[in-house]
Scaffold this motif. Sequence first.
Motif, PDB file in Angstrom:
ATOM      1  N   GLN A 316      42.934  37.489  49.464  1.00  0.00           N
ATOM      2  CA  GLN A 316      43.003  37.072  48.060  1.00  0.00           C
ATOM      3  C   GLN A 316      42.184  38.007  47.175  1.00  0.00           C
ATOM      4  OE1 GLN A 316      41.646  33.080  47.403  1.00  0.00           O
ATOM      5  NE2 GLN A 316      42.083  33.106  45.219  1.00  0.00           N
ATOM      6  N   PHE A 317      41.012  38.389  47.654  1.00  0.00           N
ATOM      7  CA  PHE A 317      40.148  39.294  46.900  1.00  0.00           C
ATOM      8  C   PHE A 317      40.847  40.631  46.647  1.00  0.00           C
ATOM      9  CE2 PHE A 317      36.836  42.695  47.358  1.00  0.00           C
ATOM     10  CZ  PHE A 317      36.192  42.502  46.149  1.00  0.00           C
ATOM     11  N   THR A 318      41.380  41.227  47.690  1.00  0.00           N
ATOM     12  CA  THR A 318      42.050  42.524  47.559  1.00  0.00           C
ATOM     13  C   THR A 318      43.266  42.438  46.643  1.00  0.00           C
ATOM     14  OG1 THR A 318      41.283  43.339  49.698  1.00  0.00           O
ATOM     15  CG2 THR A 318      43.299  44.325  48.830  1.00  0.00           C
ATOM     16  N   ALA A 319      43.960  41.305  46.668  1.00  0.00           N
ATOM     17  CA  ALA A 319      45.158  41.140  45.828  1.00  0.00           C
ATOM     18  C   ALA A 319      44.836  41.200  44.340  1.00  0.00           C
ATOM     19  CB  ALA A 319      45.847  39.816  46.161  1.00  0.00           C
ATOM     20  N   THR A 320      43.592  40.952  43.961  1.00  0.00           N
ATOM     21  CA  THR A 320      43.214  40.999  42.541  1.00  0.00           C
ATOM     22  C   THR A 320      42.827  42.392  42.085  1.00  0.00           C
ATOM     23  OG1 THR A 320      40.832  40.587  42.838  1.00  0.00           O
ATOM     24  CG2 THR A 320      42.291  38.656  42.757  1.00  0.00           C
ATOM     25  N   LEU A 321      42.665  43.332  43.020  1.00  0.00           N
ATOM     26  CA  LEU A 321      42.133  44.651  42.674  1.00  0.00           C
ATOM     27  C   LEU A 321      43.241  45.576  42.197  1.00  0.00           C
ATOM     28  CD1 LEU A 321      39.706  45.268  45.690  1.00  0.00           C
ATOM     29  CD2 LEU A 321      39.271  44.035  43.554  1.00  0.00           C
ATOM     30  N   ARG A 326      41.388  49.895  44.814  1.00  0.00           N
ATOM     31  CA  ARG A 326      41.738  49.839  46.233  1.00  0.00           C
ATOM     32  C   ARG A 326      41.772  51.239  46.837  1.00  0.00           C
ATOM     33  NH1 ARG A 326      46.578  48.510  47.115  1.00  0.00           N
ATOM     34  NH2 ARG A 326      47.383  48.139  45.022  1.00  0.00           N
ATOM     35  N   ARG A 327      42.298  52.197  46.081  1.00  0.00           N
ATOM     36  CA  ARG A 327      42.367  53.573  46.583  1.00  0.00           C
ATOM     37  C   ARG A 327      40.967  54.154  46.812  1.00  0.00           C
ATOM     38  NH1 ARG A 327      45.757  57.762  47.207  1.00  0.00           N
ATOM     39  NH2 ARG A 327      44.964  59.856  46.826  1.00  0.00           N
ATOM     40  N   TYR A 328      40.025  53.789  45.928  1.00  0.00           N
ATOM     41  CA  TYR A 328      38.646  54.283  46.071  1.00  0.00           C
ATOM     42  C   TYR A 328      38.065  53.872  47.424  1.00  0.00           C
ATOM     43  CZ  TYR A 328      33.697  55.045  44.999  1.00  0.00           C
ATOM     44  OH  TYR A 328      32.388  55.467  45.030  1.00  0.00           O
ATOM     45  N   PHE A 329      38.450  52.686  47.904  1.00  0.00           N
ATOM     46  CA  PHE A 329      37.915  52.169  49.166  1.00  0.00           C
ATOM     47  C   PHE A 329      38.845  52.437  50.357  1.00  0.00           C
ATOM     48  CE2 PHE A 329      35.890  49.094  46.105  1.00  0.00           C
ATOM     49  CZ  PHE A 329      34.578  49.474  46.360  1.00  0.00           C
ATOM     50  N   LYS A 330      39.825  53.322  50.197  1.00  0.00           N
ATOM     51  CA  LYS A 330      40.875  53.486  51.207  1.00  0.00           C
ATOM     52  C   LYS A 330      40.331  53.805  52.593  1.00  0.00           C
ATOM     53  CE  LYS A 330      45.302  55.801  52.036  1.00  0.00           C
ATOM     54  NZ  LYS A 330      46.319  56.730  51.491  1.00  0.00           N
ATOM     55  N   LYS A 331      39.385  54.708  52.687  1.00  0.00           N
ATOM     56  CA  LYS A 331      38.894  55.143  53.989  1.00  0.00           C
ATOM     57  C   LYS A 331      37.523  54.551  54.332  1.00  0.00           C
ATOM     58  CE  LYS A 331      41.434  59.515  53.799  1.00  0.00           C
ATOM     59  NZ  LYS A 331      41.347  61.000  53.878  1.00  0.00           N
ATOM     60  N   VAL A 352      38.658  46.951  52.409  1.00  0.00           N
ATOM     61  CA  VAL A 352      38.993  46.358  51.115  1.00  0.00           C
ATOM     62  C   VAL A 352      40.335  46.880  50.616  1.00  0.00           C
ATOM     63  CG1 VAL A 352      38.255  46.192  48.702  1.00  0.00           C
ATOM     64  CG2 VAL A 352      36.588  45.924  50.545  1.00  0.00           C
ATOM     65  N   HIS A 353      40.656  48.123  50.937  1.00  0.00           N
ATOM     66  CA  HIS A 353      41.919  48.719  50.493  1.00  0.00           C
ATOM     67  C   HIS A 353      43.112  47.888  50.936  1.00  0.00           C
ATOM     68  CE1 HIS A 353      44.986  51.701  49.628  1.00  0.00           C
ATOM     69  NE2 HIS A 353      45.375  51.656  50.899  1.00  0.00           N
ATOM     70  N   GLN A 354      43.085  47.418  52.162  1.00  0.00           N
ATOM     71  CA  GLN A 354      44.203  46.648  52.709  1.00  0.00           C
ATOM     72  C   GLN A 354      43.926  45.147  52.745  1.00  0.00           C
ATOM     73  OE1 GLN A 354      44.443  48.681  56.526  1.00  0.00           O
ATOM     74  NE2 GLN A 354      46.267  49.810  55.851  1.00  0.00           N
ATOM     75  N   GLY A 355      42.695  44.752  52.489  1.00  0.00           N
ATOM     76  CA  GLY A 355      42.342  43.346  52.640  1.00  0.00           C
ATOM     77  C   GLY A 355      42.375  42.917  54.091  1.00  0.00           C
ATOM     78  N   LYS A 409      26.256  55.002  50.663  1.00  0.00           N
ATOM     79  CA  LYS A 409      25.578  53.986  49.847  1.00  0.00           C
ATOM     80  C   LYS A 409      26.363  53.672  48.574  1.00  0.00           C
ATOM     81  CE  LYS A 409      21.058  53.078  47.673  1.00  0.00           C
ATOM     82  NZ  LYS A 409      21.192  53.301  46.236  1.00  0.00           N
ATOM     83  N   LYS A 410      26.973  54.689  47.976  1.00  0.00           N
ATOM     84  CA  LYS A 410      27.700  54.490  46.723  1.00  0.00           C
ATOM     85  C   LYS A 410      28.837  53.488  46.879  1.00  0.00           C
ATOM     86  CE  LYS A 410      30.701  58.511  47.562  1.00  0.00           C
ATOM     87  NZ  LYS A 410      31.110  59.846  47.065  1.00  0.00           N
ATOM     88  N   TYR A 411      29.435  53.425  48.072  1.00  0.00           N
ATOM     89  CA  TYR A 411      30.547  52.491  48.282  1.00  0.00           C
ATOM     90  C   TYR A 411      30.047  51.041  48.332  1.00  0.00           C
ATOM     91  CZ  TYR A 411      33.276  56.657  49.354  1.00  0.00           C
ATOM     92  OH  TYR A 411      33.910  57.881  49.280  1.00  0.00           O
ATOM     93  N   MET A 412      28.871  50.860  48.928  1.00  0.00           N
ATOM     94  CA  MET A 412      28.305  49.504  48.958  1.00  0.00           C
ATOM     95  C   MET A 412      27.932  49.056  47.551  1.00  0.00           C
ATOM     96  SD  MET A 412      27.693  47.062  51.079  1.00  0.00           S
ATOM     97  CE  MET A 412      28.098  45.782  49.886  1.00  0.00           C
ATOM     98  N   GLU A 413      27.344  49.949  46.782  1.00  0.00           N
ATOM     99  CA  GLU A 413      27.002  49.617  45.397  1.00  0.00           C
ATOM    100  C   GLU A 413      28.253  49.311  44.591  1.00  0.00           C
ATOM    101  OE1 GLU A 413      22.914  52.237  44.784  1.00  0.00           O
ATOM    102  OE2 GLU A 413      24.846  53.232  44.584  1.00  0.00           O
ATOM    103  N   ALA A 414      29.310  50.083  44.843  1.00  0.00           N
ATOM    104  CA  ALA A 414      30.571  49.852  44.135  1.00  0.00           C
ATOM    105  C   ALA A 414      31.172  48.505  44.516  1.00  0.00           C
ATOM    106  CB  ALA A 414      31.559  50.978  44.436  1.00  0.00           C
ATOM    107  N   LEU A 415      31.097  48.151  45.797  1.00  0.00           N
ATOM    108  CA  LEU A 415      31.647  46.870  46.216  1.00  0.00           C
ATOM    109  C   LEU A 415      30.902  45.707  45.559  1.00  0.00           C
ATOM    110  CD1 LEU A 415      33.653  45.283  47.929  1.00  0.00           C
ATOM    111  CD2 LEU A 415      31.973  45.325  49.803  1.00  0.00           C
ATOM    112  N   ASN A 416      29.597  45.817  45.445  1.00  0.00           N
ATOM    113  CA  ASN A 416      28.843  44.753  44.774  1.00  0.00           C
ATOM    114  C   ASN A 416      29.252  44.622  43.308  1.00  0.00           C
ATOM    115  OD1 ASN A 416      27.284  43.602  46.824  1.00  0.00           O
ATOM    116  ND2 ASN A 416      25.721  45.183  46.691  1.00  0.00           N
ATOM    117  N   LEU A 417      29.541  45.734  42.653  1.00  0.00           N
ATOM    118  CA  LEU A 417      30.044  45.670  41.277  1.00  0.00           C
ATOM    119  C   LEU A 417      31.409  44.980  41.222  1.00  0.00           C
ATOM    120  CD1 LEU A 417      29.115  49.171  39.781  1.00  0.00           C
ATOM    121  CD2 LEU A 417      28.266  46.944  39.011  1.00  0.00           C
TER     122      LEU A 417
END
Length: 471
Positions: A316-321, A326-331, A352-355, A409-417
């Motif tokens: 559900q979370f990924t479906a809202t992105l 989603r592409r930013y978190f692809k790999k 997160v890219h695929q949920g 680290k930047k990806y974890m910070e981005a996910l929290n945002l």
Amino acid sequence: MEFKILSHAGLLVRNKPGKSLICDPWLVGSSYWRSWWNYPPVSKDLINSLQPDFIYLTHIHWDHFHGDSLKKFRPDIPIIIPKGNYTRMKDDLFYLGYTNIIELKHGERFQIAEQFYITSYQFWMFLDSALLIECDGVKLLNLNDSKHMGLTLKQIVRKHKPIDFVFRSHSSANERLSYQIVDEPNAPVDDLERYIKEFAQTAKATKARFAIPFASNHCHLHKDSFHFNQYIQHPLLVEDYFKQHQIQSPQVKVMVSGDSWCSDSGFTISDKDWFTNRSALLAEYLQQQKDSLEKFYAQENKTEIDKQVVVAYFEQFTATLPYFIRRYFKKVHFTYVLSAGETTKYVYQINVHQGRVVELPPDTPLDHATYPIQIHTTAFIFLRGIEFRIFSHMCIGKRVFYKVTASQKKYMEALNLVFNAYEYDLLPLRRIFTWRSVESWSMRWREVVLYMQLAKDKLVYGKLDLDKYLR
């Protein structure tokens, strides 16, 4: 008029006829899964004496919007909240059984009683607010956790000057200290001194007569977070900063629970020192709360998670992105390492890219070359994050630990945002364009200008210089 400090961020204001307003009444128990506790504790006599006519909640974080404390008051008490782009504060209050909810738009003035007014000023994408209180000719600016600066702070000061008292936080209430950079163990993750510096800069910018260090008077008692007490910037450190930098105006006043000021008699401040011998007092406090903590440890230890609950949430979370997020978190893969008791019980690897959620064996060797982003917390907290849609609260409590490599680290910070955006109704993106959201942001155009200025600074100079917006 009289004001009294109630707790960490709790404030009582009463006019001469006796009409009263309480702000952010966290009064009893703990917050953030037994991690945060009021320091000093709030006396039962003080709690029992409170019969407010109105309550104002600055924002939804639990050390301000505290359900167990709100239950001390009747369900039809008028509760005033900021009207931002989302309705969650109102929805949660209705869920708790409160029926008289008043929303104030940015800059809207509301009358409590004769010669007793409040004006709400919102700030930040993930809604926070300040409250300007006018009572019997005295003006109090309760900035609380809000970081008004630049045009937004000038708006308040110009409209309401002269301000008599300013209240503001002065210590960390974010996730920065919870990061461990595994391949750069000595890398700094936070600048603790900047919190007091920004307190002083903001206080000076308001041109108030008195500055009260506020909304940071807490401690940590849970076994997972007790060590964070050493990083709390307590009010005596603020007072020392003012002395070292010869700041005469505003005059800083250290006030804790039970301390007050009255227009007739001035300050009434206890002579008990809660900060010079804080380590001993914290040990005593910990012993007093031992039974409560032990019961909670046992509750955490028994937590069981159904994988399908995790799968359903992240789908559900990924479906809202939107696609670009989603592409930013692809790999990128996020590995949640969840304990129940002394051992790891669940390990979930999430894309997160695929949920997509993959459950790994609890004894998986978690080397950082293979799993460069690890989020360590308890199964109990993780499950509550899902059940109540509060992943954005998890990092505040200092009970979630991020073990990451420097490059990831930047990806974890981005996910929290992104969690914040999801839980504050900024996702899906169409929610930004509702009439409620457009109305809110149009009233807060000064804040939009500030963000544009900060973006320009980052692009041109490669860094954010907040000092120039706090003068």
